[in-house]
Design a protein around this motif. Structure first.
Motif, PDB file in Angstrom:
ATOM      1  N   ALA A 190     -17.805  -3.689 -40.188  1.00 19.46           N
ATOM      2  CA  ALA A 190     -16.570  -3.471 -40.938  1.00 19.46           C
ATOM      3  C   ALA A 190     -16.860  -2.957 -42.342  1.00 19.46           C
ATOM      4  O   ALA A 190     -16.218  -2.010 -42.825  1.00 19.46           O
ATOM      5  CB  ALA A 190     -15.769  -4.773 -41.007  1.00 19.46           C
ATOM      6  N   ASN A 191     -17.839  -3.555 -43.014  1.00 24.75           N
ATOM      7  CA  ASN A 191     -18.165  -3.120 -44.368  1.00 24.75           C
ATOM      8  C   ASN A 191     -18.737  -1.706 -44.391  1.00 24.75           C
ATOM      9  O   ASN A 191     -18.466  -0.927 -45.311  1.00 24.75           O
ATOM     10  CB  ASN A 191     -19.161  -4.093 -45.010  1.00 24.75           C
ATOM     11  N   GLY A 192     -19.519  -1.361 -43.381  1.00 24.67           N
ATOM     12  CA  GLY A 192     -20.058  -0.010 -43.304  1.00 24.67           C
ATOM     13  C   GLY A 192     -18.972   1.026 -43.103  1.00 24.67           C
ATOM     14  O   GLY A 192     -19.001   2.105 -43.705  1.00 24.67           O
ATOM     15  N   LEU A 193     -17.998   0.713 -42.247  1.00 23.47           N
ATOM     16  CA  LEU A 193     -16.879   1.626 -42.046  1.00 23.47           C
ATOM     17  C   LEU A 193     -16.077   1.798 -43.328  1.00 23.47           C
ATOM     18  O   LEU A 193     -15.684   2.913 -43.694  1.00 23.47           O
ATOM     19  CB  LEU A 193     -15.982   1.122 -40.915  1.00 23.47           C
ATOM     20  N   LEU A 194     -15.839   0.704 -44.025  1.00 19.71           N
ATOM     21  CA  LEU A 194     -15.129   0.799 -45.299  1.00 19.71           C
ATOM     22  C   LEU A 194     -15.908   1.641 -46.294  1.00 19.71           C
ATOM     23  O   LEU A 194     -15.330   2.441 -47.045  1.00 19.71           O
ATOM     24  CB  LEU A 194     -14.896  -0.601 -45.870  1.00 19.71           C
ATOM     25  N   ALA A 195     -17.226   1.489 -46.306  1.00 23.53           N
ATOM     26  CA  ALA A 195     -18.062   2.220 -47.259  1.00 23.53           C
ATOM     27  C   ALA A 195     -17.949   3.726 -47.076  1.00 23.53           C
ATOM     28  O   ALA A 195     -17.935   4.473 -48.061  1.00 23.53           O
ATOM     29  CB  ALA A 195     -19.518   1.776 -47.129  1.00 23.53           C
ATOM     30  N   ILE A 196     -17.862   4.199 -45.841  1.00 28.00           N
ATOM     31  CA  ILE A 196     -17.799   5.650 -45.624  1.00 28.00           C
ATOM     32  C   ILE A 196     -16.385   6.194 -45.747  1.00 28.00           C
ATOM     33  O   ILE A 196     -16.166   7.405 -45.663  1.00 28.00           O
ATOM     34  CB  ILE A 196     -18.396   6.058 -44.261  1.00 28.00           C
ATOM     35  N   GLY A 197     -15.395   5.290 -45.915  1.00 30.21           N
ATOM     36  CA  GLY A 197     -14.024   5.739 -46.097  1.00 30.21           C
ATOM     37  C   GLY A 197     -13.138   5.577 -44.887  1.00 30.21           C
ATOM     38  O   GLY A 197     -11.980   6.008 -44.895  1.00 30.21           O
ATOM     39  N   ALA A 198     -13.657   4.944 -43.831  1.00 31.64           N
ATOM     40  CA  ALA A 198     -12.846   4.682 -42.642  1.00 31.64           C
ATOM     41  C   ALA A 198     -12.137   3.341 -42.778  1.00 31.64           C
ATOM     42  O   ALA A 198     -12.384   2.568 -43.710  1.00 31.64           O
ATOM     43  CB  ALA A 198     -13.720   4.704 -41.392  1.00 31.64           C
ATOM     44  N   SER A 199     -11.274   3.059 -41.831  1.00 33.88           N
ATOM     45  CA  SER A 199     -10.499   1.822 -41.851  1.00 33.88           C
ATOM     46  C   SER A 199     -10.769   1.046 -40.557  1.00 33.88           C
ATOM     47  O   SER A 199     -10.400   1.500 -39.476  1.00 33.88           O
ATOM     48  CB  SER A 199      -9.004   2.135 -41.973  1.00 33.88           C
ATOM     49  N   PRO A 200     -11.441  -0.111 -40.639  1.00 31.19           N
ATOM     50  CA  PRO A 200     -11.801  -0.846 -39.430  1.00 31.19           C
ATOM     51  C   PRO A 200     -10.745  -1.849 -38.973  1.00 31.19           C
ATOM     52  O   PRO A 200     -10.031  -2.439 -39.787  1.00 31.19           O
ATOM     53  CB  PRO A 200     -13.072  -1.593 -39.851  1.00 31.19           C
ATOM     54  N   ILE A 201     -10.648  -1.992 -37.661  1.00 33.40           N
ATOM     55  CA  ILE A 201      -9.938  -3.117 -37.054  1.00 33.40           C
ATOM     56  C   ILE A 201     -10.929  -3.792 -36.119  1.00 33.40           C
ATOM     57  O   ILE A 201     -11.535  -3.136 -35.276  1.00 33.40           O
ATOM     58  CB  ILE A 201      -8.708  -2.671 -36.248  1.00 33.40           C
ATOM     59  N   MET A 202     -11.102  -5.102 -36.266  1.00 34.99           N
ATOM     60  CA  MET A 202     -12.077  -5.839 -35.456  1.00 34.99           C
ATOM     61  C   MET A 202     -11.311  -6.886 -34.636  1.00 34.99           C
ATOM     62  O   MET A 202     -11.337  -8.074 -34.940  1.00 34.99           O
ATOM     63  CB  MET A 202     -13.122  -6.516 -36.352  1.00 34.99           C
ATOM     64  N   ALA A 203     -10.615  -6.437 -33.629  1.00 29.19           N
ATOM     65  CA  ALA A 203      -9.765  -7.326 -32.834  1.00 29.19           C
ATOM     66  C   ALA A 203     -10.239  -7.344 -31.385  1.00 29.19           C
ATOM     67  O   ALA A 203     -10.875  -6.403 -30.917  1.00 29.19           O
ATOM     68  CB  ALA A 203      -8.313  -6.865 -32.901  1.00 29.19           C
ATOM     69  N   ALA A 204      -9.897  -8.436 -30.670  1.00 26.15           N
ATOM     70  CA  ALA A 204     -10.350  -8.537 -29.281  1.00 26.15           C
ATOM     71  C   ALA A 204      -9.363  -9.248 -28.366  1.00 26.15           C
ATOM     72  O   ALA A 204      -9.672  -9.487 -27.207  1.00 26.15           O
ATOM     73  CB  ALA A 204     -11.698  -9.243 -29.230  1.00 26.15           C
ATOM     74  N   ALA A 205      -8.180  -9.583 -28.862  1.00 29.53           N
ATOM     75  CA  ALA A 205      -7.201 -10.269 -28.028  1.00 29.53           C
ATOM     76  C   ALA A 205      -6.608  -9.297 -27.013  1.00 29.53           C
ATOM     77  O   ALA A 205      -6.139  -8.213 -27.387  1.00 29.53           O
ATOM     78  CB  ALA A 205      -6.085 -10.869 -28.882  1.00 29.53           C
ATOM     79  N   VAL A 206      -6.617  -9.677 -25.752  1.00 26.50           N
ATOM     80  CA  VAL A 206      -6.118  -8.780 -24.702  1.00 26.50           C
ATOM     81  C   VAL A 206      -4.654  -8.414 -24.927  1.00 26.50           C
ATOM     82  O   VAL A 206      -4.208  -7.336 -24.549  1.00 26.50           O
ATOM     83  CB  VAL A 206      -6.313  -9.389 -23.298  1.00 26.50           C
ATOM     84  N   GLU A 207      -3.906  -9.320 -25.575  1.00 26.24           N
ATOM     85  CA  GLU A 207      -2.476  -9.109 -25.761  1.00 26.24           C
ATOM     86  C   GLU A 207      -2.156  -7.900 -26.643  1.00 26.24           C
ATOM     87  O   GLU A 207      -1.032  -7.370 -26.591  1.00 26.24           O
ATOM     88  CB  GLU A 207      -1.830 -10.363 -26.376  1.00 26.24           C
ATOM     89  N   GLU A 208      -3.106  -7.448 -27.465  1.00 27.80           N
ATOM     90  CA  GLU A 208      -2.822  -6.318 -28.358  1.00 27.80           C
ATOM     91  C   GLU A 208      -3.682  -5.091 -28.099  1.00 27.80           C
ATOM     92  O   GLU A 208      -3.615  -4.105 -28.839  1.00 27.80           O
ATOM     93  CB  GLU A 208      -2.978  -6.761 -29.816  1.00 27.80           C
ATOM     94  N   MET A 209      -4.469  -5.112 -27.049  1.00 25.82           N
ATOM     95  CA  MET A 209      -5.393  -4.003 -26.802  1.00 25.82           C
ATOM     96  C   MET A 209      -4.688  -2.692 -26.478  1.00 25.82           C
ATOM     97  O   MET A 209      -5.123  -1.623 -26.913  1.00 25.82           O
ATOM     98  CB  MET A 209      -6.364  -4.363 -25.675  1.00 25.82           C
ATOM     99  N   THR A 210      -3.619  -2.730 -25.723  1.00 26.86           N
ATOM    100  CA  THR A 210      -2.926  -1.491 -25.376  1.00 26.86           C
ATOM    101  C   THR A 210      -2.368  -0.815 -26.624  1.00 26.86           C
ATOM    102  O   THR A 210      -2.536   0.399 -26.825  1.00 26.86           O
ATOM    103  CB  THR A 210      -1.801  -1.755 -24.370  1.00 26.86           C
ATOM    104  N   GLU A 211      -1.745  -1.592 -27.490  1.00 28.65           N
ATOM    105  CA  GLU A 211      -1.188  -1.023 -28.718  1.00 28.65           C
ATOM    106  C   GLU A 211      -2.281  -0.478 -29.633  1.00 28.65           C
ATOM    107  O   GLU A 211      -2.138   0.606 -30.210  1.00 28.65           O
ATOM    108  CB  GLU A 211      -0.390  -2.082 -29.466  1.00 28.65           C
ATOM    109  N   LEU A 212      -3.383  -1.212 -29.759  1.00 28.05           N
ATOM    110  CA  LEU A 212      -4.452  -0.772 -30.646  1.00 28.05           C
ATOM    111  C   LEU A 212      -5.161   0.462 -30.098  1.00 28.05           C
ATOM    112  O   LEU A 212      -5.586   1.335 -30.856  1.00 28.05           O
ATOM    113  CB  LEU A 212      -5.454  -1.914 -30.871  1.00 28.05           C
ATOM    114  N   GLY A 213      -5.305   0.533 -28.787  1.00 29.89           N
ATOM    115  CA  GLY A 213      -5.913   1.719 -28.191  1.00 29.89           C
ATOM    116  C   GLY A 213      -5.095   2.970 -28.439  1.00 29.89           C
ATOM    117  O   GLY A 213      -5.643   4.065 -28.623  1.00 29.89           O
ATOM    118  N   GLU A 214      -3.780   2.826 -28.446  1.00 28.65           N
ATOM    119  CA  GLU A 214      -2.895   3.957 -28.726  1.00 28.65           C
ATOM    120  C   GLU A 214      -2.864   4.291 -30.214  1.00 28.65           C
ATOM    121  O   GLU A 214      -2.738   5.456 -30.602  1.00 28.65           O
ATOM    122  CB  GLU A 214      -1.478   3.615 -28.254  1.00 28.65           C
ATOM    123  N   MET A 215      -3.012   3.276 -31.056  1.00 22.95           N
ATOM    124  CA  MET A 215      -2.855   3.428 -32.501  1.00 22.95           C
ATOM    125  C   MET A 215      -4.110   3.982 -33.178  1.00 22.95           C
ATOM    126  O   MET A 215      -4.022   4.799 -34.104  1.00 22.95           O
ATOM    127  CB  MET A 215      -2.529   2.050 -33.103  1.00 22.95           C
TER     128      MET A 215
END
Length: 267
Positions: free
Chosen positions: A30-55
Motif C-alpha cells: 500500500a505504501n509503495g503504491l501511494l509513493a508512486i502516485g497510485a491509490s491502493p485498496i486492500m480489501a478481501a471480503a467476498v461481499e464487495e469483490m464484484t463492486e471493487l472489480g468494476e471500480m
C-alpha cells in the motif's frame, strides 16, 4: 518497448489499484503504491469483490497467504474486472510449494484472463510445467538462460504478458522477449519486494492498453529506484534500504531512466 511518460501519468491519473495480497506485505504494498502516485485498496471480503472489480483501474491477485475465503474473493474480483475490461495481474507466490497453491493457480488461470503474470523463475517454471529446483517461495536453482523460453511458453499459453523477476528480469508478451539488467542486490533482502513490483505493474497497466510496454517500463523504473536507494545508504543494511527505497519510488520521476535502464531485446 518503454514509455517513460507513464511514470508521470501514474501520478497525474492516480489509478485505483485493488489488491488482494498476503498479510506479510500488505503495508509495504500500500505504501509503495501511494509513493508512486497510485491509490491502493486492500480489501478481501467476498461481499464487495464484484463492486471493487468494476471500480478499480487494475486488480492485483497475490496468493502469498492463501485460504479458501481468499480464493473465492479472488475469483469474484477477477471475473468482475474481466467483465468491466479492467486488467488483472497475478502474483503466484510459491505456486509450486503445495498442492493447494498449484490447484488454486490452475483454477485462477482457467477462469480469469490475466493481463500480466509476474513471479520469480521458480514460480513461472511451475506454471510452465518445467522442472525447477526450488523451496517454498524462493526462486530456487536452475538454468537461468531458460527464463526466455519459460516466459514465452506461459505468455503464449495464457495470452498474457509474463514478467520473471530476478537478478535479470525477463519479460515476454508471447512474441517479444526483453531482459532488464538493473537492480540492487539489497532488493531481495526485503520481504515483499516482488509483491510490491506486481502492484506497481498493476498501476502502470491500469492507465494504458499496452501491457507489455507498461510492464517493461514499470519493472525497469522499479529496479533503477533500488539502485538509487542503495547509493544513499551509509551501510548496506536491509531495514535502511527499505525506507530509502520507498522514498525513491516517491521521487523517481526525476531520474534519467532512458540513459540508465539496461534493457535488451533478446528474442
Amino acid at each position: 518497448m518503454t514509455n517513460w511518460q507513464l511514470i508521470e501519468d501514474v501520478r497525474t491519473r492516480n489509478p485505483l489499484v485493488h489488491t488482494i495480497t498476503n498479510i506479510v506485505v500488505a503495508n509495504d504494498s500500500a505504501n509503495g503504491l501511494l509513493a508512486i502516485g497510485a491509490s491502493p485498496i486492500m480489501a478481501a471480503a467476498v461481499e464487495e469483490m464484484t463492486e471493487l472489480g468494476e471500480m478499480a483501474d487494475a486488480v492485483v491477485i497475490n496468493i502469498g497467504t492463501l485460504n479458501a475465503d481468499l480464493v473465492a474473493a479472488m475469483l469474484l474480483v477477477g471475473k468482475a474486472a474481466n467483465a468491466a475490461g479492467k486488467p488483472v495481474i497475478l502474483d503466484p507466490v510459491g505456486v509450486g510449494a503445495t498442492t493447494f497453491r498449484r490447484e488454486t493457480v490452475r483454477r485462477l488461470l482457467a477462469e480469469i484472463q490475466f493481463a500480466v503474470i509476474r513471479g520469480n523463475i521458480g514460480e513461472l517454471a511451475s506454471i510452465a510445467d518445467v522442472q525447477w529446483q526450488s523451496r517454498g517461495v524462493d526462486a530456487g536453482f536452475g538454468d537461468a538462460e531458460r527464463a526466455a523460453d519459460i516466459a514465452l511458453k506461459v505468455a503464449r499459453k495464457h495470452r498474457t504478458v509474463v514478467a520473471i523477476s530476478g537478478a535479470v528480469d525477463t519479460i515476454s508478451d508471447g512474441e517479444r522477449v526483453v531482459t532488464i539488467q538493473n537492480g540492487d542486490p539489497l532488493l531481495p533482502q526485503i520481504t515483499g519486494s516482488g509483491c510490491l513490483l506486481s502492484c506497481v505493474i498493476g498501476a502502470f497497466v491500469g492507465i494504458t492498453e499496452d501491457y507489455f510496454e507498461a510492464t517493461v517500463t514499470a519493472s525497469a523504473s522499479y529496479a533503477l529506484a533500488s539502485e538509487y536507494a542503495a547509493r544513499k545508504l551509509d551501510q548496506s543494511l536491509p531495514a535502511s534500504f527499505r525506507v530509502a527505497f520507498i522514498d525513491e519510488l516517491a521521487s523517481w520521476q526525476t531520474h534519467d531512466q532512458a540513459k540508465l535502464a539496461n534493457i535488451k531485446e533478446v528474442r
